[in-house]
Design an enzyme around this catalytic site. Structure first.
Site, PDB file in Angstrom:
ATOM      1  N   ASP A   1      49.921  27.642 -16.383  1.00  0.00           N
ATOM      2  CA  ASP A   1      48.782  27.587 -15.465  1.00  0.00           C
ATOM      3  C   ASP A   1      48.205  26.181 -15.310  1.00  0.00           C
ATOM      4  O   ASP A   1      48.119  25.439 -16.280  1.00  0.00           O
ATOM      5  CB  ASP A   1      47.641  28.492 -15.970  1.00  0.00           C
ATOM      6  CG  ASP A   1      48.008  29.962 -15.979  1.00  0.00           C
ATOM      7  OD1 ASP A   1      47.075  30.792 -15.927  1.00  0.00           O
ATOM      8  OD2 ASP A   1      49.206  30.294 -16.075  1.00  0.00           O
TER       9      ASP A   1
ATOM     10  N   ASN B   1      49.141  35.519 -10.606  1.00  0.00           N
ATOM     11  CA  ASN B   1      48.210  36.544 -10.109  1.00  0.00           C
ATOM     12  C   ASN B   1      47.050  35.942  -9.318  1.00  0.00           C
ATOM     13  O   ASN B   1      46.377  36.648  -8.561  1.00  0.00           O
ATOM     14  CB  ASN B   1      47.698  37.430 -11.247  1.00  0.00           C
ATOM     15  CG  ASN B   1      46.846  36.672 -12.241  1.00  0.00           C
ATOM     16  OD1 ASN B   1      47.313  35.707 -12.844  1.00  0.00           O
ATOM     17  ND2 ASN B   1      45.624  37.096 -12.440  1.00  0.00           N
ATOM     18  N   HIS B   2      46.813  34.653  -9.443  1.00  0.00           N
ATOM     19  CA  HIS B   2      45.761  34.018  -8.649  1.00  0.00           C
ATOM     20  C   HIS B   2      46.251  33.624  -7.260  1.00  0.00           C
ATOM     21  O   HIS B   2      45.456  33.258  -6.399  1.00  0.00           O
ATOM     22  CB  HIS B   2      45.181  32.798  -9.375  1.00  0.00           C
ATOM     23  CG  HIS B   2      44.154  33.176 -10.396  1.00  0.00           C
ATOM     24  ND1 HIS B   2      42.806  33.048 -10.180  1.00  0.00           N
ATOM     25  CD2 HIS B   2      44.284  33.716 -11.635  1.00  0.00           C
ATOM     26  CE1 HIS B   2      42.147  33.484 -11.244  1.00  0.00           C
ATOM     27  NE2 HIS B   2      43.022  33.903 -12.137  1.00  0.00           N
TER      28      HIS B   2
ATOM     29  N   ASP C   1      49.616  30.289 -10.891  1.00  0.00           N
ATOM     30  CA  ASP C   1      48.200  29.987 -11.159  1.00  0.00           C
ATOM     31  C   ASP C   1      47.893  28.508 -10.961  1.00  0.00           C
ATOM     32  O   ASP C   1      47.389  27.812 -11.859  1.00  0.00           O
ATOM     33  CB  ASP C   1      47.767  30.482 -12.541  1.00  0.00           C
ATOM     34  CG  ASP C   1      47.378  31.953 -12.519  1.00  0.00           C
ATOM     35  OD1 ASP C   1      46.763  32.433 -13.489  1.00  0.00           O
ATOM     36  OD2 ASP C   1      47.678  32.650 -11.521  1.00  0.00           O
TER      37      ASP C   1
ATOM     38  N   HIS D   1      55.258  34.872 -14.388  1.00  0.00           N
ATOM     39  CA  HIS D   1      53.888  34.442 -14.672  1.00  0.00           C
ATOM     40  C   HIS D   1      53.216  35.291 -15.760  1.00  0.00           C
ATOM     41  O   HIS D   1      52.706  34.772 -16.743  1.00  0.00           O
ATOM     42  CB  HIS D   1      53.023  34.476 -13.408  1.00  0.00           C
ATOM     43  CG  HIS D   1      51.587  34.144 -13.699  1.00  0.00           C
ATOM     44  ND1 HIS D   1      51.176  32.860 -14.005  1.00  0.00           N
ATOM     45  CD2 HIS D   1      50.476  34.912 -13.796  1.00  0.00           C
ATOM     46  CE1 HIS D   1      49.881  32.861 -14.260  1.00  0.00           C
ATOM     47  NE2 HIS D   1      49.422  34.100 -14.144  1.00  0.00           N
TER      48      HIS D   1
ATOM     49  N   ARG E   1      42.680  44.324 -18.529  1.00  0.00           N
ATOM     50  CA  ARG E   1      42.388  43.542 -17.317  1.00  0.00           C
ATOM     51  C   ARG E   1      42.134  44.446 -16.114  1.00  0.00           C
ATOM     52  O   ARG E   1      41.552  44.033 -15.124  1.00  0.00           O
ATOM     53  CB  ARG E   1      43.558  42.634 -16.953  1.00  0.00           C
ATOM     54  CG  ARG E   1      43.788  41.467 -17.892  1.00  0.00           C
ATOM     55  CD  ARG E   1      44.882  40.607 -17.305  1.00  0.00           C
ATOM     56  NE  ARG E   1      45.439  39.645 -18.215  1.00  0.00           N
ATOM     57  CZ  ARG E   1      45.167  38.335 -18.165  1.00  0.00           C
ATOM     58  NH1 ARG E   1      44.316  37.872 -17.276  1.00  0.00           N
ATOM     59  NH2 ARG E   1      45.739  37.509 -19.003  1.00  0.00           N
TER      60      ARG E   1
ATOM     61  N   HIS F   1      49.788  32.700 -18.001  1.00  0.00           N
ATOM     62  CA  HIS F   1      48.775  33.754 -17.773  1.00  0.00           C
ATOM     63  C   HIS F   1      47.685  33.870 -18.829  1.00  0.00           C
ATOM     64  O   HIS F   1      46.634  34.432 -18.573  1.00  0.00           O
ATOM     65  CB  HIS F   1      49.509  35.092 -17.607  1.00  0.00           C
ATOM     66  CG  HIS F   1      48.729  36.218 -17.024  1.00  0.00           C
ATOM     67  ND1 HIS F   1      47.887  36.109 -15.943  1.00  0.00           N
ATOM     68  CD2 HIS F   1      48.696  37.530 -17.369  1.00  0.00           C
ATOM     69  CE1 HIS F   1      47.377  37.286 -15.655  1.00  0.00           C
ATOM     70  NE2 HIS F   1      47.843  38.173 -16.496  1.00  0.00           N
TER      71      HIS F   1
ATOM     72  N   HIS G   1      45.443  25.753 -12.607  1.00  0.00           N
ATOM     73  CA  HIS G   1      44.080  26.101 -12.167  1.00  0.00           C
ATOM     74  C   HIS G   1      43.291  24.932 -11.641  1.00  0.00           C
ATOM     75  O   HIS G   1      42.144  24.690 -12.049  1.00  0.00           O
ATOM     76  CB  HIS G   1      43.315  26.795 -13.308  1.00  0.00           C
ATOM     77  CG  HIS G   1      43.709  28.229 -13.484  1.00  0.00           C
ATOM     78  ND1 HIS G   1      43.606  29.160 -12.475  1.00  0.00           N
ATOM     79  CD2 HIS G   1      44.216  28.904 -14.550  1.00  0.00           C
ATOM     80  CE1 HIS G   1      44.045  30.334 -12.898  1.00  0.00           C
ATOM     81  NE2 HIS G   1      44.420  30.210 -14.149  1.00  0.00           N
TER      82      HIS G   1
ATOM     83  N   ASP H   1      42.204  28.078  -8.256  1.00  0.00           N
ATOM     84  CA  ASP H   1      40.999  28.731  -8.801  1.00  0.00           C
ATOM     85  C   ASP H   1      40.478  28.031 -10.043  1.00  0.00           C
ATOM     86  O   ASP H   1      41.234  27.465 -10.839  1.00  0.00           O
ATOM     87  CB  ASP H   1      41.235  30.213  -9.122  1.00  0.00           C
ATOM     88  CG  ASP H   1      41.247  31.077  -7.878  1.00  0.00           C
ATOM     89  OD1 ASP H   1      41.869  32.152  -7.917  1.00  0.00           O
ATOM     90  OD2 ASP H   1      40.634  30.688  -6.865  1.00  0.00           O
ATOM     91  N   ARG H   2      39.171  28.062 -10.171  1.00  0.00           N
ATOM     92  CA  ARG H   2      38.416  27.590 -11.333  1.00  0.00           C
ATOM     93  C   ARG H   2      38.205  26.083 -11.400  1.00  0.00           C
ATOM     94  O   ARG H   2      37.129  25.639 -11.750  1.00  0.00           O
ATOM     95  CB  ARG H   2      39.024  28.093 -12.650  1.00  0.00           C
ATOM     96  CG  ARG H   2      39.029  29.603 -12.752  1.00  0.00           C
ATOM     97  CD  ARG H   2      39.134  30.102 -14.161  1.00  0.00           C
ATOM     98  NE  ARG H   2      38.903  31.541 -14.151  1.00  0.00           N
ATOM     99  CZ  ARG H   2      39.812  32.457 -14.483  1.00  0.00           C
ATOM    100  NH1 ARG H   2      41.031  32.106 -14.858  1.00  0.00           N
ATOM    101  NH2 ARG H   2      39.522  33.736 -14.433  1.00  0.00           N
TER     102      ARG H   2
END
Lengths: 324, 303
Positions: free
Chosen positions: B50, B110-111, B78, B160, B207, B234, B52, B81-82
């Protein structure tokens, strides 16, 4: 036949529109507004009425804190969070029956287990060793249940935030730091805070019309230190400084921007809107919310709303046809 | 489209024009659409987890692992995001992919979907930087075309999240129609959401998507498919990576000092010609190298 045990009801993002129209959504949003109103301009040390019911919750939170002291972090290899957190959770579960049966007076004891579901899910997830705003919601729901049943009244509400919620935050933060809990579902630099939201909302209410402290006062280290004991907002900012590295504007840009808002009153009302939009409207969070008898989101309500929704759509279509 | 110019701009953490982004995304889709659900990669290759949106830490990653023009890379999703720089991060990797499709491999995390990016920051970032949601739309269309898994040298499997109860053999993955918004359930969702756990078989995931899977599941999957290792991302790792199940599965995490508080280091996994494995770790980029030029403004709720 609806079970008494609270269950998760929001199973897809399509369910969100039913959530917004549910009794649970109405109760929850009005509840947090009421709490904010009741602590307006009050310091943490404000003398409040503390009923037996409220004192019992405080005692339980103390027990949980002591349990952390009795369950130090271990040296097991780990991906991130400390596995002793699972030991702490198991110890809590062992004590839980005793704790849960003490919540409510005899006449309401059938609801104890419902409160128990919210309570036990207020302190993080033991499988993932994480904590997030969803756990905070559970604790607020837990407190709401008392109010709904009349076991907590309007007179008790200042204590509910200034004493009970403040102590809950102490326990949550202790868990986060001692066991190195992961932030669950944090929005990173695009969110308010990795772990909590409501301390800022309630905290801003405490500071409304304060004579000397303004939203920008959070940048003054001395003021921060002097006021973190009395004001939830300042304590929350202080905690961020304790656990994050780098300049504040970089790791907490949203909070940094909010410090430019002119008044605490605007901060308070803005945070309410933000909470509804950024927390209660987001499927990844509310999919984990529980609904039972006290915070209902039953299939009957859902079907009723679905029917109402379809009927109002039909009416709209008729009107549109007529206009054409 | 001048791909070299776009790469030059992105390498400095600057953003191209909206039109250039549209061209880049369209070109990327032309390439990705031809790729299989299971990418076949010949080693050597460096596997990453990831990111991010931590652009400056991606720069550290390339400093450590070697120039992306000379080194083969596999990113396990990923990207967004963030962090502050989801857009620059994703587009930079995409531009590198377009420039050299055989060298850079990108998997979906998944993002990489509409629903999640609307919650966790990527959408907000796009609107902040471009005033509208167009670039977000272009990027999410690219997400729909990203491959799901990779097979390196026939014995290392990369994904992932993790495994799916619906997928026993790698061949089954080829049957999935991946070119869509990430579904809420099913094998595609499972592979991007699941987590390994110290259990034996399958369990419900806390989750709310995917499953948790244990030692017997990995053992059987590896044996059935002739694998020596499953690599996945992940989940945050304090040490940058973590082996499980007798070294038959490893999590690789490439976002150092996650949330500015985790204090974690990040890792990359270098797979050599003979499928040798070497982990390299790195810390967050030092202060001097991190430029925060995103001008945050007072959120609309306070106006």
């Amino acid at each position: 036949m609806e079970s008494n045990i609270p269950a998760k009801r929001i199973q897809s993002s399509e369910d969100l529109k039913f959530w917004f129209h549910s009794d649970a959504y109405y109760y929850l949003t009005q509840w947090i507004r009421l709490l904010s109103l009741k602590i307006k301009q009050l310091k943490n040390s404000e003398e409040c009425k503390i009923s037996d019911t409220v004192q019992n919750i405080l005692n339980i939170l103390d027990q949980l804190s002591n349990l952390i002291d009795e369950t130090p972090p271990d040296n097991q290899p780990t991906r991130f969070g400390n596995k002793a957190y699972r030991t702490w959770t198991n110890k809590l579960l062992k004590k839980s029956e005793h704790i849960i049966t003490s919540f409510l007076p005899e006449k309401h004891s059938e609801y104890n287990s419902e409160l128990g579901v919210y309570f036990l899910d207020s302190f993080g997830n033991s499988r993932r060793i994480d904590y997030g705003s969803g756990h905070e919601i559970n604790f607020i729901c837990f407190l709401f249940c008392f109010y709904k049943l009349g076991a907590i009244t309007d007179e008790d509400l200042p204590a509910v935030i200034l004493k009970v919620f403040a102590k809950y935050l102490q326990v949550a933060r202790k868990l986060q730091t001692v066991y190195n809990l992961e932030p669950a579902g944090s929005h990173g630099v695009w969110g308010l805070d990795d772990f909590q939201f409501l301390p800022y909302y309630f905290g801003a209410s405490q500071l409304i019309d304060h004579k000397t402290l303004t939203p920008s006062s959070i940048h003054d280290k001395t003021l921060l230190k002097e006021n973190s004991g009395e004001y939830l907002y300042f304590r929350a900012i202080q905690y961020i400084h304790e656990i994050k590295t780098g300049p504040f504007f970089e790791h907490s840009p949203i909070l940094n921007e909010i410090s430019n808002v002119a008044t605490w009153s605007k901060v308070n009302s803005g945070l309410y809107k933000m909470y509804l939009d950024e927390v209660l409207s987001k499927y990844p969070i509310v999919q984990h919310c529980y609904f039972g008898k006290l915070l209902p989101f039953t299939d009957e309500i859902r079907k009723k709303r679905e029917k109402e929704f379809k009927e109002s759509r039909k009416k709209e279509e008729k009107i549109v046809k007529k206009e054409k | 489209m001048d791909i070299d110019k776009i790469i030059e701009v992105l390498s400095k953490c600057q953003t191209p024009s909206e039109y250039e982004i549209k061209q880049l995304c369209n070109k990327a889709i032309e390439i990705l659409i031809e790729e299989a659900n299971v990418l076949r990669i010949v080693p050597p290759v460096t596997i990453c987890g990831d990111i991010h949106g931590q652009f400056f830490d991606l720069v550290e990653l390339f400093d450590l692992g070697g120039s992306p023009f000379e080194t083969n890379y596999l990113f396990m999703g990923d990207f967004v995001d963030r962090g502050y720089y989801s857009l620059e991060t994703f587009l930079y990797l995409l531009a590198l992919k377009v420039k050299n499709p055989r060298r850079i491999s990108l998997l979906r995390g998944n993002h990489e979907c509409r629903q999640i990016t609307k919650v966790y920051g990527f959408y907000l970032e796009c609107v902040k930087k471009y005033g509208n949601g167009n670039v977000w739309r272009y990027c999410t269309e690219v997400f729909d075309h990203l491959s799901l898994t990779a097979l390196i040298g026939n014995s290392i499997f990369s994904v992932h999240g993790g495994l799916s109860p619906s997928i026993k053999t790698i061949n089954q993955i080829s049957l999935i129609n991946r070119k869509q918004e990430l579904p809420h359930e099913g094998p595609m969702s499972d592979m991007l959401w699941s987590d390994p756990e110290s259990i034996q078989n399958w369990g419900m995931s806390p989750r709310g998507a995917g499953f948790i899977f244990g030692s017997e599941v990995v053992k059987n999957f590896n044996r059935t498919n002739g694998l020596s290792l499953v690599t996945r991302a992940h989940q945050l790792c304090m040490d940058g990576f973590q082996y499980m199940f007798n070294n038959s599965l490893v999590t690789v995490w490439s976002a150092p000092n996650y949330f500015y508080r985790s204090g974690n280091i990040a890792a990359i996994l270098e797979i050599g010609n003979n499928l040798t494995r070497q982990f390299k770790t790195f810390k967050a980029a030092p202060k001097e190298k991190r430029i925060v030029k995103v001008k945050m403004t007072i959120p609309k709720y306070f106006l």
